[in-house]
Design an enzyme around this catalytic site. Structure first.
Site, PDB file in Angstrom:
ATOM      1  N   SER A  21       0.817  -1.222   0.000  1.00 29.09           N
ATOM      2  CA  SER A  21       0.000   0.000   0.000  1.00 29.09           C
ATOM      3  C   SER A  21       0.847   1.267   0.000  1.00 29.09           C
ATOM      4  O   SER A  21       0.352   2.348  -0.319  1.00 29.09           O
ATOM      5  CB  SER A  21      -0.947  -0.001   1.199  1.00 29.09           C
ATOM      6  N   ASP A 238      -3.844   5.494  11.914  1.00 27.43           N
ATOM      7  CA  ASP A 238      -3.012   5.113  10.770  1.00 27.43           C
ATOM      8  C   ASP A 238      -1.766   5.985  10.764  1.00 27.43           C
ATOM      9  O   ASP A 238      -1.807   7.145  10.349  1.00 27.43           O
ATOM     10  CB  ASP A 238      -3.789   5.263   9.459  1.00 27.43           C
ATOM     11  N   HIS A 241       0.504   5.029   6.558  1.00 19.92           N
ATOM     12  CA  HIS A 241       0.290   5.627   5.246  1.00 19.92           C
ATOM     13  C   HIS A 241       0.387   7.140   5.348  1.00 19.92           C
ATOM     14  O   HIS A 241       0.537   7.688   6.435  1.00 19.92           O
ATOM     15  CB  HIS A 241      -1.068   5.179   4.688  1.00 19.92           C
TER      16      HIS A 241
END
Length: 261
Positions: A21, A238, A241
């Protein structure tokens, strides 16, 4: 202007990001940067992760394979085969390949992508993750040496993207990236480089074909403020990311700089 030069140079070409990702983060960033520069250009988008800027014949592909090496179904379950890289057949024929791997090597429990690890004839329930990463990346290095023609394909390695879950890494043990709104000052990161950086450096030095390292680690470590957590609706933390627009745009600026050197 830089994007216009990029589009002129890469007209009719195919660029593929290969990895997890974090590769997706960089792929989305480049697609958005190009679109922002030529907003009226005709584009086609595939849900299988490719976008084509039709007026320029340029296609950006995203190929998801978190370990680069294969997960193979065997009678014992899903096996991470450190010596198998059949997925590489999909990477051939590209004009540029940008590889990335590391985050998923650390996953355990339910988020782990495999039941066993195979290294040659030996099957393991677990293995030191840095050692496994080293073996898997060495298989990838062999693939590059055997399959890449440098006169036709440029190869990059995206470098290790850091996380900011542990505030102790920047001397604030009570914190994570949540709520962080300013970068760290200075040019060094208190915790130093993640150990995976050393593995990448060692493996890249063993490749005979030219592979360019996008050295994104330290500059990304300083950006504890650049993750989605600070700006999300509180649906989980998160700190892996990155927001877009944001830090991955800088990674693509480095990619562009490397291409015109």
């Amino acid at each position: 202007l830089a994007v216009q030069i990029f589009l002129a140079r890469w007209r009719g070409k195919k660029i593929m990001f290969v990895g997890d990702s974090l590769s997706l983060n960089m792929w989305e960033s480049l697609a958005c940067m190009i679109h922002a520069a030529v907003p009226t250009a005709k584009t086609t988008f595939s849900k299988r992760n490719s976008v084509t800027f039709v007026d320029y014949g340029l296609t950006l592909y995203m190929y998801r394979t978190p370990y680069l090496v294969d997960i193979v179904r065997e009678n014992v379950g899903d096996v991470l085969n450190l010596n198998s890289i059949e997925a590489g057949n999909a990477w051939k024929g590209m004009d540029m390949l940008v590889f990335n791997s590391w985050h998923w090597w650390l996953h355990t429990g339910k988020s782990q992508g495999w039941d066993y690890i195979r290294d040659g004839p030996a099957l393991y329930k677990n293995m030191d993750r840095l050692e496994a990463f080293n073996k898997g990346l060495t298989t990838w290095a062999r693939w590059v040496d055997q399959n890449v023609d440098p006169s036709k394909t440029k190869v990059f390695f995206q470098g290790i993207s850091p996380t900011h879950y542990q505030g102790k890494d920047w001397n604030q043990p009570q914190k994570s990236c949540s709520g962080e709104a300013v970068p760290l000052s200075g040019s060094t990161y208190p915790a130093g480089a993640p150990p995976a950086v050393g593995v990448v450096s060692k493996v890249l030095s063993s490749i005979t074909k030219p592979v360019y390292l996008l050295d994104i680690t330290t500059l990304s470590q300083l950006r504890k403020d650049a993750h989605p957590s600070t700006y999300s609706d509180g649906s989980g933390t998160d700190c892996s990311h990155w927001c877009l627009p944001g830090l991955p745009d800088t990674w693509n600026q480095l990619l562009y700089a490397a291409l015109i050197m």
